[in-house]
Write a protein that holds these residues in place. Sequence first.
Motif, PDB file in Angstrom:
ATOM      1  N   LEU A  78      53.822  33.014  64.630  1.00 49.91           N
ATOM      2  CA  LEU A  78      53.111  33.544  63.465  1.00 49.91           C
ATOM      3  C   LEU A  78      51.643  33.819  63.794  1.00 49.91           C
ATOM      4  CD1 LEU A  78      54.676  31.257  60.716  1.00 49.91           C
ATOM      5  CD2 LEU A  78      55.053  33.717  60.999  1.00 49.91           C
ATOM      6  N   GLU A  79      51.041  32.965  64.617  1.00 43.80           N
ATOM      7  CA  GLU A  79      49.656  33.203  65.009  1.00 43.80           C
ATOM      8  C   GLU A  79      49.550  34.463  65.859  1.00 43.80           C
ATOM      9  OE1 GLU A  79      45.947  30.538  66.434  1.00 43.80           O
ATOM     10  OE2 GLU A  79      47.670  30.461  67.776  1.00 43.80           O
ATOM     11  N   GLU A  81      51.139  37.067  65.635  1.00 45.28           N
ATOM     12  CA  GLU A  81      51.247  38.225  64.745  1.00 45.28           C
ATOM     13  C   GLU A  81      50.067  38.346  63.793  1.00 45.28           C
ATOM     14  OE1 GLU A  81      56.139  37.867  64.680  1.00 45.28           O
ATOM     15  OE2 GLU A  81      54.968  37.421  62.882  1.00 45.28           O
ATOM     16  N   ARG A  83      49.270  36.277  61.393  1.00 44.97           N
ATOM     17  CA  ARG A  83      49.605  35.854  60.029  1.00 44.97           C
ATOM     18  C   ARG A  83      49.004  34.498  59.671  1.00 44.97           C
ATOM     19  NH1 ARG A  83      55.991  37.033  59.644  1.00 44.97           N
ATOM     20  NH2 ARG A  83      55.620  36.675  57.407  1.00 44.97           N
ATOM     21  N   LEU A  84      48.558  33.764  60.660  1.00 43.25           N
ATOM     22  CA  LEU A  84      47.808  32.523  60.459  1.00 43.25           C
ATOM     23  C   LEU A  84      47.027  32.263  61.732  1.00 43.25           C
ATOM     24  CD1 LEU A  84      49.330  30.224  62.338  1.00 43.25           C
ATOM     25  CD2 LEU A  84      50.816  29.994  60.378  1.00 43.25           C
ATOM     26  N   SER A  85      46.174  31.249  61.684  1.00 43.09           N
ATOM     27  CA  SER A  85      45.460  30.767  62.868  1.00 43.09           C
ATOM     28  C   SER A  85      45.659  29.267  62.969  1.00 43.09           C
ATOM     29  CB  SER A  85      43.965  31.089  62.772  1.00 43.09           C
ATOM     30  OG  SER A  85      43.241  30.375  63.777  1.00 43.09           O
ATOM     31  N   TRP A  93      47.043  26.781  53.299  1.00 45.79           N
ATOM     32  CA  TRP A  93      48.459  27.072  53.139  1.00 45.79           C
ATOM     33  C   TRP A  93      49.174  26.044  52.276  1.00 45.79           C
ATOM     34  CZ3 TRP A  93      49.239  31.808  54.384  1.00 45.79           C
ATOM     35  CH2 TRP A  93      48.459  32.403  55.388  1.00 45.79           C
ATOM     36  N   VAL A 174      54.098  30.818  55.028  1.00 44.13           N
ATOM     37  CA  VAL A 174      53.610  32.056  55.642  1.00 44.13           C
ATOM     38  C   VAL A 174      54.730  33.083  55.767  1.00 44.13           C
ATOM     39  CG1 VAL A 174      52.588  33.050  57.737  1.00 44.13           C
ATOM     40  CG2 VAL A 174      51.777  30.845  56.882  1.00 44.13           C
ATOM     41  N   SER A 175      55.908  32.646  56.181  1.00 45.40           N
ATOM     42  CA  SER A 175      57.004  33.588  56.446  1.00 45.40           C
ATOM     43  C   SER A 175      57.773  33.976  55.200  1.00 45.40           C
ATOM     44  CB  SER A 175      57.970  32.982  57.471  1.00 45.40           C
ATOM     45  OG  SER A 175      58.671  31.881  56.905  1.00 45.40           O
TER      46      SER A 175
END
Length: 535
Positions: A78-79, A81, A83-85, A93, A174-175
């Motif tokens: 996810l990072e 992409e 979408r988060l860090s 979150w 997130v997803s």
Amino acid sequence: MTDLDLLALRRKARRLLSPWDRPGSPGATLGVVRDGALVLHESAGEASLELGIPIGPQTCFRIASVSKQFTCAAILLLEAEGRLSTGDEIHAWLPELPDLGATIRIEHLMRNCSGLRDMLELMRLGGTDLSHPATPEHLLAAIGRQRGLNFAPGTRFLYSNTGFLLLGRIVEAVSGEPLGTFLERRLLAPLGMTRTRHTPAVTEVVPGLATGYFPQGQGFARAAHGFPLGGEGGLVSCVEDLALWDRNFATGGVGGTALGRALAERAPFANGRLNLYARGLEVTDYRGLRTENHGGLWPGYKTCFLRAPEAGLTVIAIANHGGIDVHHLGHLMLDAALEGRPGVHPIPALPPRPALEGLAGRWLEPHSGATVEFEIATDGTPMATQHGLPFALAAAEDGRLVARRGIYPFALALPEGGWLAIETDAGTVTRFRRAEGTPALPAGLIGRYACAELDTTWTVAPAGDGLAVQVRGPVGSAGPWPLLPIEGDCLRVLTPATLFQGWVDAKLLRDAAGRIAGIEVSGARARGLRFERQA
């Protein structure tokens, strides 16, 4: 590796597995991966004692905390992409979490340095053990009641299932999909891991799943499970699928080779010392080689996932027998695979037995009340026990003794002048001295004590020739838990548990007049919990 090398390795595996190669015994399975190929897969014992089904290539097991690296991989995907860090503060979150007065980042959760108390220990201290029915809401409530940390984030290491449960929920936030669905779509299916699945409910029927057992008397008992499973330990898998996962570290079929490097990348604590825990993997040296490994422990199941990438070797050991030390079994198998390889350091020898015997006994850190006990096993192996969990010690190359189990920084030299120095995480050195004399429980202990962070009441009352605690918590009750005197105001509360006979260290709190005002309790993964006297 020649055909004869493989023959010798296979015979070594059979010898190691031979104690469980009989009807009526659960057992274990061993796999060795060399340069991306599963060159050995041997098993012994039964997957189901009731049905007499042997463990075989198709058998699956609960791999428990070996799941943590998969949860970390999901976060890293996810990072990548955007979408988060991993530097995000966790409230970004999970805004429902309490404010504990410190900045906790996703990275802290992945590296077990958040300071968050372990939810399984919180539940246990509230009278609910792993065998008792619980729900995800119960676990989240235990986390949400916290008003303090074990330590400031980023300063220390302490294993915490809480952090990985929260990581799984961050993946979901997130997803927008359940953790199991994300893992299946992004990791498991692309890698061909068709027999691996995320199982939030322990009641779920899983094809090919071995039953977990504990030794009991001359036989075995089925291990009971009551807790739900999330990002901290919810995967069921097998040797073949874990070999496919191991191959991805080199090939980068999912996430590129950067994914494997990131999972095994260590980072410093605030004081500059390196954390042995990377992201869902422990990174250490063994016989001069870098290893990346993790263990898994769930009632009746044990897993060792052990990589030695410099040697092109990975060992996978999984058991459905709660009495097998798979960490030791995996390392013995790695030793066999390394036999004759140039540059590999010899296994250091233990000090002579007379020198080790000076270690035996009970040791106390008087300020906190922490205790550790040592004994020498019949085969000469030095054994340490903390919080009721015994573990073997091995010789290190620097002459010290170290814990022979994963995810546990613990190193000591033999005692001098009645004192013992133990080094743990972040280079922390704690000095213990022998517990003295014939201890007795302090007067005035009988009464009721409450811990708001656990929503739990402990009642100390007479039991037999001593005192014991009756526990009333938010989900269940437990007791009597016997109290054992250690020295002065330091005592021990024995806490029977599914996995082992545990204990927590405790120290009395007194008011200005010297009266007992409370008890401060510390377990292996939850420290400094205060029980205030009510009556």
